[in-house]
Scaffold this motif. Sequence first.
Motif, PDB file in Angstrom:
ATOM      1  N   MET A   1     -35.888   0.530 -22.264  1.00 36.44           N
ATOM      2  CA  MET A   1     -34.869   0.214 -23.260  1.00 36.44           C
ATOM      3  C   MET A   1     -34.800  -1.295 -23.521  1.00 36.44           C
ATOM      4  N   LEU A   2     -35.139  -2.096 -22.521  1.00 34.64           N
ATOM      5  CA  LEU A   2     -35.064  -3.549 -22.668  1.00 34.64           C
ATOM      6  C   LEU A   2     -35.921  -4.074 -23.822  1.00 34.64           C
ATOM      7  N   PRO A   3     -37.216  -3.727 -23.884  1.00 31.26           N
ATOM      8  CA  PRO A   3     -38.001  -4.242 -25.021  1.00 31.26           C
ATOM      9  C   PRO A   3     -37.565  -3.672 -26.365  1.00 31.26           C
ATOM     10  N   LEU A   4     -37.037  -2.431 -26.374  1.00 30.45           N
ATOM     11  CA  LEU A   4     -36.569  -1.858 -27.637  1.00 30.45           C
ATOM     12  C   LEU A   4     -35.386  -2.642 -28.187  1.00 30.45           C
ATOM     13  N   ILE A   5     -34.418  -2.943 -27.325  1.00 29.73           N
ATOM     14  CA  ILE A   5     -33.258  -3.719 -27.769  1.00 29.73           C
ATOM     15  C   ILE A   5     -33.672  -5.138 -28.161  1.00 29.73           C
ATOM     16  N   HIS A   6     -34.622  -5.681 -27.410  1.00 30.90           N
ATOM     17  CA  HIS A   6     -35.030  -7.064 -27.663  1.00 30.90           C
ATOM     18  C   HIS A   6     -35.727  -7.227 -29.013  1.00 30.90           C
ATOM     19  N   LEU A   7     -36.218  -6.137 -29.590  1.00 29.73           N
ATOM     20  CA  LEU A   7     -36.830  -6.198 -30.916  1.00 29.73           C
ATOM     21  C   LEU A   7     -35.874  -6.762 -31.953  1.00 29.73           C
ATOM     22  N   PHE A   8     -34.561  -6.549 -31.723  1.00 36.17           N
ATOM     23  CA  PHE A   8     -33.552  -6.961 -32.699  1.00 36.17           C
ATOM     24  C   PHE A   8     -32.847  -8.254 -32.290  1.00 36.17           C
ATOM     25  N   ASN A   9     -33.400  -8.941 -31.307  1.00 29.32           N
ATOM     26  CA  ASN A   9     -32.729 -10.108 -30.734  1.00 29.32           C
ATOM     27  C   ASN A   9     -32.458 -11.199 -31.763  1.00 29.32           C
ATOM     28  N   LYS A  10     -33.418 -11.453 -32.631  1.00 34.05           N
ATOM     29  CA  LYS A  10     -33.253 -12.539 -33.606  1.00 34.05           C
ATOM     30  C   LYS A  10     -32.202 -12.231 -34.663  1.00 34.05           C
ATOM     31  N   LEU A  11     -31.876 -10.953 -34.829  1.00 36.24           N
ATOM     32  CA  LEU A  11     -30.869 -10.559 -35.815  1.00 36.24           C
ATOM     33  C   LEU A  11     -29.469 -10.478 -35.215  1.00 36.24           C
ATOM     34  N   SER A  12     -29.393 -10.566 -33.909  1.00 40.49           N
ATOM     35  CA  SER A  12     -28.116 -10.335 -33.228  1.00 40.49           C
ATOM     36  C   SER A  12     -27.196 -11.550 -33.291  1.00 40.49           C
ATOM     37  N   PRO A  13     -25.881 -11.314 -33.415  1.00 39.08           N
ATOM     38  CA  PRO A  13     -24.922 -12.417 -33.363  1.00 39.08           C
ATOM     39  C   PRO A  13     -24.651 -12.882 -31.932  1.00 39.08           C
ATOM     40  N   VAL A  14     -25.207 -12.139 -30.961  1.00 37.87           N
ATOM     41  CA  VAL A  14     -25.048 -12.517 -29.550  1.00 37.87           C
ATOM     42  C   VAL A  14     -26.076 -13.584 -29.219  1.00 37.87           C
ATOM     43  N   ARG A  15     -25.624 -14.676 -28.668  1.00 40.54           N
ATOM     44  CA  ARG A  15     -26.504 -15.790 -28.344  1.00 40.54           C
ATOM     45  C   ARG A  15     -26.260 -16.263 -26.908  1.00 40.54           C
ATOM     46  N   PHE A  16     -27.358 -16.444 -26.196  1.00 49.11           N
ATOM     47  CA  PHE A  16     -27.308 -17.049 -24.870  1.00 49.11           C
ATOM     48  C   PHE A  16     -28.050 -18.374 -24.992  1.00 49.11           C
ATOM     49  N   VAL A  17     -27.286 -19.470 -24.935  1.00 48.24           N
ATOM     50  CA  VAL A  17     -27.816 -20.788 -25.298  1.00 48.24           C
ATOM     51  C   VAL A  17     -27.779 -21.728 -24.097  1.00 48.24           C
ATOM     52  N   LYS A  18     -28.800 -22.564 -24.014  1.00 52.84           N
ATOM     53  CA  LYS A  18     -28.843 -23.593 -22.965  1.00 52.84           C
ATOM     54  C   LYS A  18     -28.880 -24.984 -23.588  1.00 52.84           C
ATOM     55  N   TRP A  19     -28.031 -25.852 -23.056  1.00 55.77           N
ATOM     56  CA  TRP A  19     -28.095 -27.280 -23.398  1.00 55.77           C
ATOM     57  C   TRP A  19     -28.910 -27.943 -22.292  1.00 55.77           C
ATOM     58  N   ALA A  20     -30.213 -27.967 -22.485  1.00 59.53           N
ATOM     59  CA  ALA A  20     -31.139 -28.401 -21.443  1.00 59.53           C
ATOM     60  C   ALA A  20     -30.935 -29.858 -21.047  1.00 59.53           C
ATOM     61  N   ASP A  21     -30.436 -30.673 -21.974  1.00 64.01           N
ATOM     62  CA  ASP A  21     -30.243 -32.095 -21.674  1.00 64.01           C
ATOM     63  C   ASP A  21     -29.216 -32.308 -20.560  1.00 64.01           C
ATOM     64  N   GLY A  22     -28.300 -31.345 -20.393  1.00 68.21           N
ATOM     65  CA  GLY A  22     -27.278 -31.495 -19.364  1.00 68.21           C
ATOM     66  C   GLY A  22     -27.618 -30.788 -18.063  1.00 68.21           C
ATOM     67  N   CYS A  23     -28.766 -30.128 -18.010  1.00 64.32           N
ATOM     68  CA  CYS A  23     -29.157 -29.353 -16.824  1.00 64.32           C
ATOM     69  C   CYS A  23     -29.577 -30.284 -15.689  1.00 64.32           C
ATOM     70  N   SER A  24     -29.030 -30.032 -14.498  1.00 64.45           N
ATOM     71  CA  SER A  24     -29.365 -30.844 -13.333  1.00 64.45           C
ATOM     72  C   SER A  24     -30.571 -30.303 -12.578  1.00 64.45           C
ATOM     73  N   GLY A  25     -31.044 -29.113 -12.971  1.00 63.56           N
ATOM     74  CA  GLY A  25     -32.210 -28.526 -12.311  1.00 63.56           C
ATOM     75  C   GLY A  25     -31.922 -27.963 -10.941  1.00 63.56           C
ATOM     76  N   CYS A  26     -30.674 -27.574 -10.686  1.00 62.82           N
ATOM     77  CA  CYS A  26     -30.290 -27.083  -9.354  1.00 62.82           C
ATOM     78  C   CYS A  26     -30.953 -25.751  -9.004  1.00 62.82           C
TER      79      CYS A  26
END
Length: 318
Positions: free
Chosen positions: A219-244
């Motif tokens: 089911m994971l790859p099937l749902i992921h097919l629509f990832n770019k159309l989804s309003p759900v976003r998991f975002v990273k601000w890499a500049d603030g990452c400490s690399g812990c």
Amino acid sequence: MLINKIRLLVQAFSFLILTYGGRIGINLGYALPCFACPYVAGCGGYCFLMFLQRVGIFGIAAYDRIFTYIGLQNLLWFLIFAVSAIILSKFWCGWICPFGSLLDALSGLRKKMGIREIEFSWTVRTMIKPIKYIFLAVILVVPLLIAFLGLSSDFYILFCKICPARPIMPIFAGDIRRFGLEYSNWSTLIISIVSVSFAAITIVGSFFKDRFFCMVCPMLPLIHLFNKLSPVRFVKWADGCSGCGNCQRVCPMDIREVHLEKKNGMVMTEDCILCTQCMQACPENNVLKLQFFNKNIFISSRDYFIKKFKKAVGRKNE
């Protein structure tokens, strides 16, 4: 309230509705992007994968070997699945899926007992993850083989017949028959042996490893097919990452891309289930964000991390 408590409440509610909802007249249809098993008597809706195998890709019906008229109803269920996957994305996996919730419960029991989780090497993890594509191929190809090459009807809805949810989830409706073997012929016997064995491996594996089955869930790859159309976003601000590396260590799906990503932007991978464990374990402000229609649902913060860490230390010292 900690987001884990909110997620637990959503999981409990979803489990009750999808497992027992049919007993009070709830019917959410055949296109749910989660493992709600139709073999559970009185379920409130069930997994899209069974519908996909019954109708077949491009509307081919495996049981009569001809192209069927897809019609408005079948098209509707395809659209419902697509829209559902677009709107809620991997929330279906980490928050709604009743089988996933059961796996989390088994992991929770292990933690309560103080048993350490088994850790797979990255080589083993890399070897395991492609299995979901094998299952997906079975789902898409077997109906075609039945329809055009005369494959035995014993293999009809084959994935559902070997899916570990098929024998496990009916237990919650008082039905243990699916753990029995079928002796009709050699093919049904072999399929039932595989089914029972896979279910047993899943139960044991899910006790010792977080989200054990989800690593191979098609089911994971099937749902992921629509990832770019989804309003759900998991975002990273890499500049603030400490690399812990906390995000990698706490991830139940053993995802390391979030930790390794060096550019700002989306970091929701195909295997992500949006459990938010990585966001909660991040000690930096605003580095990881969960968004819905560009509105922040949860943001990593040092205060939240400290609050959760103090609670964990308190439980350990009790």
